[in-house]
Structure formats: C-alpha cells, structure tokens
Design a protein around this motif. Structure first.
Motif, PDB file in Angstrom:
ATOM      1  N   ALA A 124       0.829  -1.205   0.000  1.00  0.00           N
ATOM      2  CA  ALA A 124       0.000   0.000   0.000  1.00  0.00           C
ATOM      3  C   ALA A 124       0.861   1.252   0.000  1.00  0.00           C
ATOM      4  O   ALA A 124       0.552   2.239  -0.693  1.00  0.00           O
ATOM      5  CB  ALA A 124      -0.926  -0.019   1.217  1.00  0.00           C
ATOM      6  N   LYS A 125       1.952   1.215   0.737  1.00  0.00           N
ATOM      7  CA  LYS A 125       2.839   2.374   0.776  1.00  0.00           C
ATOM      8  C   LYS A 125       3.550   2.565  -0.551  1.00  0.00           C
ATOM      9  O   LYS A 125       3.751   3.695  -1.013  1.00  0.00           O
ATOM     10  CB  LYS A 125       3.861   2.172   1.906  1.00  0.00           C
ATOM     11  CG  LYS A 125       4.746   3.383   2.152  1.00  0.00           C
ATOM     12  CD  LYS A 125       5.667   3.135   3.340  1.00  0.00           C
ATOM     13  CE  LYS A 125       6.529   4.347   3.606  1.00  0.00           C
ATOM     14  NZ  LYS A 125       7.451   4.115   4.770  1.00  0.00           N
ATOM     15  N   LYS A 126       3.883   1.438  -1.206  1.00  0.00           N
ATOM     16  CA  LYS A 126       4.586   1.488  -2.485  1.00  0.00           C
ATOM     17  C   LYS A 126       3.724   2.110  -3.577  1.00  0.00           C
ATOM     18  O   LYS A 126       4.230   2.901  -4.388  1.00  0.00           O
ATOM     19  CB  LYS A 126       5.010   0.067  -2.865  1.00  0.00           C
ATOM     20  CG  LYS A 126       5.748  -0.024  -4.195  1.00  0.00           C
ATOM     21  CD  LYS A 126       6.133  -1.467  -4.486  1.00  0.00           C
ATOM     22  CE  LYS A 126       6.838  -1.575  -5.830  1.00  0.00           C
ATOM     23  NZ  LYS A 126       7.218  -2.988  -6.140  1.00  0.00           N
ATOM     24  N   TYR A 127       2.443   1.766  -3.594  1.00  0.00           N
ATOM     25  CA  TYR A 127       1.551   2.246  -4.658  1.00  0.00           C
ATOM     26  C   TYR A 127       0.685   3.432  -4.237  1.00  0.00           C
ATOM     27  O   TYR A 127      -0.196   3.862  -4.976  1.00  0.00           O
ATOM     28  CB  TYR A 127       0.651   1.109  -5.143  1.00  0.00           C
ATOM     29  CG  TYR A 127       1.408   0.059  -5.941  1.00  0.00           C
ATOM     30  CD1 TYR A 127       1.667   0.261  -7.290  1.00  0.00           C
ATOM     31  CD2 TYR A 127       1.863  -1.103  -5.330  1.00  0.00           C
ATOM     32  CE1 TYR A 127       2.360  -0.701  -8.024  1.00  0.00           C
ATOM     33  CE2 TYR A 127       2.554  -2.062  -6.051  1.00  0.00           C
ATOM     34  CZ  TYR A 127       2.804  -1.855  -7.402  1.00  0.00           C
ATOM     35  OH  TYR A 127       3.504  -2.801  -8.124  1.00  0.00           O
ATOM     36  N   GLY A 128       0.943   3.931  -3.034  1.00  0.00           N
ATOM     37  CA  GLY A 128       0.210   5.109  -2.587  1.00  0.00           C
ATOM     38  C   GLY A 128      -1.250   4.832  -2.295  1.00  0.00           C
ATOM     39  O   GLY A 128      -2.108   5.686  -2.594  1.00  0.00           O
ATOM     40  N   LEU A 129      -1.571   3.677  -1.744  1.00  0.00           N
ATOM     41  CA  LEU A 129      -2.949   3.291  -1.441  1.00  0.00           C
ATOM     42  C   LEU A 129      -3.156   3.282   0.053  1.00  0.00           C
ATOM     43  O   LEU A 129      -2.218   3.103   0.847  1.00  0.00           O
ATOM     44  CB  LEU A 129      -3.259   1.899  -2.015  1.00  0.00           C
ATOM     45  CG  LEU A 129      -3.098   1.731  -3.528  1.00  0.00           C
ATOM     46  CD1 LEU A 129      -3.269   0.274  -3.911  1.00  0.00           C
ATOM     47  CD2 LEU A 129      -4.101   2.606  -4.270  1.00  0.00           C
ATOM     48  N   ALA A 130      -4.403   3.467   0.455  1.00  0.00           N
ATOM     49  CA  ALA A 130      -4.740   3.370   1.870  1.00  0.00           C
ATOM     50  C   ALA A 130      -4.685   1.905   2.301  1.00  0.00           C
ATOM     51  O   ALA A 130      -5.147   1.016   1.571  1.00  0.00           O
ATOM     52  CB  ALA A 130      -6.123   3.952   2.135  1.00  0.00           C
ATOM     53  N   TYR A 131      -4.135   1.677   3.489  1.00  0.00           N
ATOM     54  CA  TYR A 131      -3.966   0.295   3.968  1.00  0.00           C
ATOM     55  C   TYR A 131      -5.329  -0.390   4.109  1.00  0.00           C
ATOM     56  O   TYR A 131      -5.501  -1.550   3.690  1.00  0.00           O
ATOM     57  CB  TYR A 131      -3.227   0.304   5.304  1.00  0.00           C
ATOM     58  CG  TYR A 131      -3.215  -1.042   5.983  1.00  0.00           C
ATOM     59  CD1 TYR A 131      -2.326  -2.040   5.568  1.00  0.00           C
ATOM     60  CD2 TYR A 131      -4.090  -1.330   7.036  1.00  0.00           C
ATOM     61  CE1 TYR A 131      -2.308  -3.282   6.184  1.00  0.00           C
ATOM     62  CE2 TYR A 131      -4.085  -2.566   7.654  1.00  0.00           C
ATOM     63  CZ  TYR A 131      -3.187  -3.538   7.224  1.00  0.00           C
ATOM     64  OH  TYR A 131      -3.182  -4.764   7.827  1.00  0.00           O
ATOM     65  N   ALA A 132      -6.302   0.323   4.688  1.00  0.00           N
ATOM     66  CA  ALA A 132      -7.616  -0.295   4.904  1.00  0.00           C
ATOM     67  C   ALA A 132      -8.306  -0.640   3.582  1.00  0.00           C
ATOM     68  O   ALA A 132      -8.950  -1.692   3.447  1.00  0.00           O
ATOM     69  CB  ALA A 132      -8.499   0.640   5.734  1.00  0.00           C
ATOM     70  N   THR A 133      -8.126   0.266   2.605  1.00  0.00           N
ATOM     71  CA  THR A 133      -8.751   0.004   1.300  1.00  0.00           C
ATOM     72  C   THR A 133      -8.146  -1.229   0.640  1.00  0.00           C
ATOM     73  O   THR A 133      -8.866  -2.099   0.121  1.00  0.00           O
ATOM     74  CB  THR A 133      -8.578   1.224   0.390  1.00  0.00           C
ATOM     75  OG1 THR A 133      -9.158   2.363   1.015  1.00  0.00           O
ATOM     76  CG2 THR A 133      -9.252   0.992  -0.951  1.00  0.00           C
ATOM     77  N   LEU A 134      -6.810  -1.311   0.628  1.00  0.00           N
ATOM     78  CA  LEU A 134      -6.154  -2.456   0.005  1.00  0.00           C
ATOM     79  C   LEU A 134      -6.478  -3.742   0.760  1.00  0.00           C
ATOM     80  O   LEU A 134      -6.700  -4.793   0.141  1.00  0.00           O
ATOM     81  CB  LEU A 134      -4.636  -2.226  -0.036  1.00  0.00           C
ATOM     82  CG  LEU A 134      -3.807  -3.334  -0.695  1.00  0.00           C
ATOM     83  CD1 LEU A 134      -4.258  -3.558  -2.131  1.00  0.00           C
ATOM     84  CD2 LEU A 134      -2.314  -2.981  -0.645  1.00  0.00           C
TER      85      LEU A 134
END
Length: 674
Positions: A18-28
């Motif tokens: 999630a950090k690598k692709y700029g996504l929210a952890y909860a969403t992923l």
C-alpha cells in the motif's frame, strides 16, 4: 489496484504494498479480502450487471420492432420478475408492489440514452401481416421488369394517392397554458367535420400535378374551387370517397397533363384499392400509353411515396391553416366552400421537389433498390406467421417435458449437476433435438462423454432459458468466477473419467452425491438463467375465427391483358346485375305513407286524412292490369276497388266483367285456376 492485490496474494506485505503504490492500507486490505478490484462509491449497489441490463435493452428493442412494445408499468413488472427468478439482490419495496421502482427506471433510462418513452402509431394486423418479404419482393420484380422494358426515367414515373382532410381540426397544436390547469381547450369549427378527399400525384423527378378534390355532396359547384391551387379540378360523390367513375375522371385529367406517347410511355404507381381496378379507367389508360402498377396490399404506409413524404406535412400545414382561420374568424363554421382556400397554402408548402424525390428514394422505388428494407422491417409479419427466430427461441425444443424437468431441477439446486445426474436425461437418439427447431444454427451433435472440457449442460440448454456458469460474469468480489471455474473443471474431469473408466461403484456414487451438494453460487450466478423472452414471450397470433376464404391480393400490372380482361368480365357482370335489379324493383307499387298535417289546435284534419287514405289506395293500385283482358285499372268515383277482384293465392287482379261468376259467390282465377 489490481497489481497491488495480485502482489499481496503472491505473499507481499499489504502494508508495504500500500505504501509502495500510494494506497490506503484499509482500502487495500478490504480489496484483498473480498477479491474485488472495481471501486464502489456510495452505499447503493446496482441490481443488474452490464450484461443483464443489455439483455433487457435488447428485449425492449426486439419487442418494439414487432409492434409489442412495453409500457412503463409492464417493463417494471418484468424487471421485478426477472430479478426474482434469477435470484438477484433487489430492494425490498419491489416485493410490495411486485414491480421495480420509478427511481430505478429513471436511472435505467439515464444509463441507456437510446431507450426513451415514445407514443406509438397504431398499426393494424393487416398491415403488420401484409408487409412480408414475399409480397414486397414480388412488387420489386414487377417494378424492375417494367422500368427495363419501357426504359422509364424519373420524369416518367408517377405516383398517385388519396388522402382525406376535414373541415374541423383533428389534432390541435400545443398552446401555452397555466400549470396545473385540469383542461385546456381550443375553439373548433364543429364536433365532426365534413370529409373532402384530395388526390395528389407527383413523379420521381420532383414535379407535381395540381390536386384533384372530391367533395361530399350531390352536385358540383364551380365556386367550391375558389382559392384552390392553380389548375385544380374537382368532382362530387355522396360520401366524398373515390369511386371507379371518379378514377376514370382523374385518369383523363392525368393524361391531359402528362401527355404520354407510344415512344415514351408513363409508369403510374398506385395502391391496390378496388376503385383503381375499374375497367373503363384501365382501358382508357392502356389506350393512352399509361402503364399502371399496383403496390402489394397493406404496404402503402411504407412504400407509397405520397404517404411517405408528402401527406404528413400536408396535413400538418392544413391543420395550422384551419386553426389560424378559426382565430381570425371567431364563431364562424368552416364549410366546403372554404376547403380549397385553406388547402392552397398548405399544398404549396409541401409540394416541393425535395419531398417528392425523398418519397421515391426512401422505400427504394427510384432508384430501384429491392434491399431498401431489412430483416427488422419484415419481422412483425414473420412473428404473426410463426416463422420468426424470435418465436423459435422462446419455444424451446419440441419435447418440452425433459427440458422442464431439467429447468426445475436447476432452479431448485442453483448449482451445476454432475454428469451422473444429467445422464438420466440424455436421449438415446444421437440426433440433437434443437436442430429441428433451430435449423439456422448448424449445431454439431454433442458428444459430452467424448469431448473433455465441453460442459454437459450445453446439450440441454435452449439459447435463452439455461446458461452454464461459463457465461456468468458477476463482480469479482462475489467469488462466482472461482466457483464457475471449479465446477467446469469438475464436469470436464468427470466426463473424461466416465469415458475411460469402468462404471462407478456405490461408494463413488455416494461420494459424488455429497460433492454435488456444494453451496449455491452467489446471486446473479445461478445456472438456471431466465431470459426476458421466457418470462414474457411474444404473444402468439390468434387464429381467425371465420372460415371465409378471400382471394389473396398482390402487386399486379393492372394494364396487362390478363388483369384487364378479368376486370372487364367483372364489369360486365356488375352491369347486368344492376339492370336486373332495376327491372325487379317493385318499389313503384309500394304504397307511400302520407302523414296528414295537423291543424293549429293540434288535431289532425279529417279531410286531409281521408285524402291521404285515398291517395295510398291510388298509389297501391297504380299500373294494375286485368289478367283476363289486360285492361289497365282506372279510378272510378270514390271507391277505387269497386268491381275489381283479387285472387287470394296468386295475388293477381281482374275486374268482375271478365270473371266466371256462379251463385256461390266464388270466382275461378284464369291465372292459377283456383
């Protein structure tokens, strides 16, 4: 998102990914857990996926093409049944009214801009049935033959047609009014207007003949044509309709304007009306180098150039002139002397070259194009005749009993059955039963036990009612795709085993039975799929109650010798019938009832009543002759029947001097000897 989910499934850390692709952890985390990749905004979820909505759109278009379009309520009711039968998640309030909601319908129409609410035009069964490929094809064959034989060009190809106009408005224009007002009115000339028939004629090059008017009256007055378009002529009939005699008058009018020659004959196209087969008119046309071709019956609404491009604008402009006249002369009733004056500006507006050219070009009449109409135009006639593919695909196989059992089984289990269960329904004959019903589909005979990887369900399904899980394409989050893959693999494996291995033992059967009781797939992935065509099929055409047989009409060259001779024979027979009827008419001897006039006091005048009785008797005995001597009855004194005797059997009359009288007061009739 999809790449991140695949990395997490491969073993990567959700947090680092999630950090690598700029996504929210909860969403992923939620997407990895559910398996869904498409983003969902808001709390509302669609009832149908894209494939299911396209199936509904296709159904609406198909039903509209065969003149069985659905209303709003009918469509909402179908949508509810479609969602319920296919075990889809739909709002609970649909169950209360047993139909979809208005908000869903509005959203559906906003998603599919090519679907809208339209006002249909009433089309008779005769027109829907008559516009078929065979009749239309025969017309184009005749047209091609005539144009090639006489070297017809656009300037020598005419179309003649009639239309009716009324002295009162039939379709008032829209007016600005107060919102919420219950009723909006407009002044009309009368409740029911007088009919006037307009005969128009134009050619494929865009030239028009002056109109020919038929008024509903006994005697023609020249001032009825005051203000008419230049060159207009007219006549009268009791009801304002076209007759054979009127068609002959118009034919003389037509020949006078177009002046055909033996080297340059004129081709005249008209409908199949009986008055156009009047023998004197056909004989006059053939002698004056006019070739008449008739359209196929009940096809004029699509093939008559005047109907296609001229008479629609003409009636619209005429309605405007009528409404403008009413506003300019409030309280005045439009009569027959105003019709020609109101028709003139309307006719001059619509009788332009571009309209005539398009009227011939659109139905493929000039230039000749026999492929102007597609399959969708002939579909209503095919549906009524029972030869349409739409009828076939809703009927299923010829032996519906096994199909019904299989369908019920699928509906109850909502899962793909194993080959061992389906083998009970496999017919012993190697011939596919669907080949007889759907000849257009060259289906190979299925051999499930010899073709690994082919789902057994394909052997039994109809094109619409049953679908295998391979065709189901729901959202990935439901897990339907994984279930479908597993089931297909299971079917293919079992099919391959059953082809190569010996029969199963009792243990194997029990193990297979427990395996078949797998949980049902999620809503929207049921193996028993009910198509709209199955839930609401096309109505079957009712058979005619009457056994009366009619001569089938078709496109004909009316000036050809066989047709003309046949019409001549009919004309001569009708002439003999009219003469015979006139000779057999005994209305001259029927007494005429004369109602005596009333006096000022309201009482009947006795002298008038007495004269009326005598007049009735005189009328009754007018032109009576004696059967013995032939003497004509002559009134004598006040007793008109004195010295005249009538036989009670033959009803013949004689006077007393010519009868044999004996003492018993009996007379012997010389006519019947009684």
């Amino acid at each position: 998102m999809e790449t991140a989910i695949n990395l997490c499934k491969a073993g990567e850390s959700i947090k680092s990914t999630a950090k690598k692709y700029g996504l929210a952890y909860a969403t992923l985390y939620r997407h990895v857990k559910t398996g869904a990749t498409a983003p969902k905004l808001g709390r509302f979820r669609p009832v149908f996926n894209e494939d299911q909505e396209m199936e509904l759109v296709t159904y609406l278009k198909d039903m509209d093409s065969v003149f069985f379009g659905l209303t709003r309520d009918e469509f909402k009711n179908l949508v509810f049944i479609y969602a319920k039968k296919n075990s889809l998640n739909y709002p609970k309030n649909w169950d209360k009214y047993e139909r979809a909601g208005d908000d869903w319908l509005s959203s559906f129409l906003s998603r599919h801009k090519n679907i809208s609410l339209r006002t249909p035009e009433a089309t008779s069964v005769a027109r829907a049935k008559g516009f078929n490929r065979h009749q239309v094809g025969r017309f184009y064959e005749n047209l091609e033959a005539l144009t090639a034989k006489y070297d017809i060009d656009a300037s020598r190809f005419y179309n003649m047609d009639e239309t009716g106009i009324s002295t009162t408005t039939n379709k008032p224009p829209k007016v600005l009014s107060t919102k919420g007002k219950k009723q909006v009115g407009i002044i009309a000339s009368a409740e029911r207007g007088q009919l006037t028939t307009v005969i128009g004629c134009c050619n494929a090059a865009g030239s028009f003949l002056p109109p020919f008017l038929i008024f509903a009256r006994k005697k023609m007055q020249p001032r009825l044509l005051d203000g008419a378009p230049p060159g207009t002529q007219g006549t009268c009939t009791p009801n304002g309709w076209t007759t054979g005699e009127v068609f002959l008058d118009w034919m003389r009018f037509f020949v006078e304007h177009v002046r055909p020659t033996p080297e340059k004959k004129i081709l005249l196209l008209l409908d199949n009306h009986e008055s156009h087969k009047y023998y004197p008119a056909l004989d006059y046309a053939s002698k004056n180098n006019v070739v008449i071709l008739s359209l196929a019956p009940h096809t004029t609404h699509k093939m008559q150039p005047m109907d296609v491009a001229i008479y629609g604008p003409l009636k619209t402009y005429f309605e405007r002139e009528v409404n403008a006249f009413q506003k300019a002369h409030p309280g005045r009733i439009i009569n027959q002397y105003d019709v020609a004056r109101l028709l003139s500006p309307a006719f001059l507006k619509c009788a332009v070259a571009i309209n005539a050219v398009h009227g011939f070009e659109r139905p493929g009449i000039w230039p000749v194009n026999k492929y102007a109409f597609g399959d969708e135009d002939y579909e209503p006639a095919a549906v009524i005749a029972g030869t349409s593919n739409m009828n076939i695909r809703t009927e299923g196989t010829k032996s519906p009993e096994p199909e019904r059992v299989i369908s019920d089984f699928f509906a109850e289990t909502s899962s793909t059955p194993s080959p061992s269960i389906l083998e009970e329904f496999i017919p012993s004959s190697p011939v596919d039963p669907l080949v007889e019903v759907i000849p257009s589909q060259n289906r190979a005979t299925p051999s499930v036990l010899q073709a690994p990887g082919t789902p057994i369900i394909d052997y039994f399904k109809t094109p619409e009612k049953i679908r295998s899980d391979v065709e189901c394409t729901p959202e990935p989050k439901t897990g339907c795709s994984q279930i479908a893959s597993a089931v297909d693999l299971d079917i293919a494996t079992n099919a391959q085993k059953s082809d190569t291995m010996p029969p199963e033992t009792e243990e194997d059967n029990q193990r297979n039975t427990s395996r078949d009781k797998s949980p049902s797939p999620k809503p929207g992935c049921s193996t028993s799929h009910y198509s709209p065509f199955v839930l609401r099929p096309i109505p079957n055409h009712a058979k005619s109650i009457t056994t009366r047989k009619r001569n089938l009409q078709k496109s004909e060259i009316l000036t050809s010798t066989p047709i003309k001779e046949d019409q001549k024979e009919k004309f001569e027979k009708n002439k003999i019938k009219k003469v015979t009827k006139r000779l057999d008419d005994k209305s001259a001897n029927v007494p005429i009832k004369i109602v005596p006039k009333k006096t000022k006091t309201g009482k009947k005048n006795q002298k008038t009543a007495k004269k009326a009785k005598q007049s009735n008797k005189f009328k009754e005995f007018k032109d009576i002759s004696c059967i013995f001597c032939g003497e004509i009855y002559i009134e004598e004194d006040d007793n008109p029947i004195e010295n005249w005797i009538r036989c009670g059997i033959c009803q013949q009359w004689c006077h007393e001097e010519c009868s044999a009288f004996d003492g018993t007061q009996e007379y012997i009739c010389d006519s019947c000897q009684s």
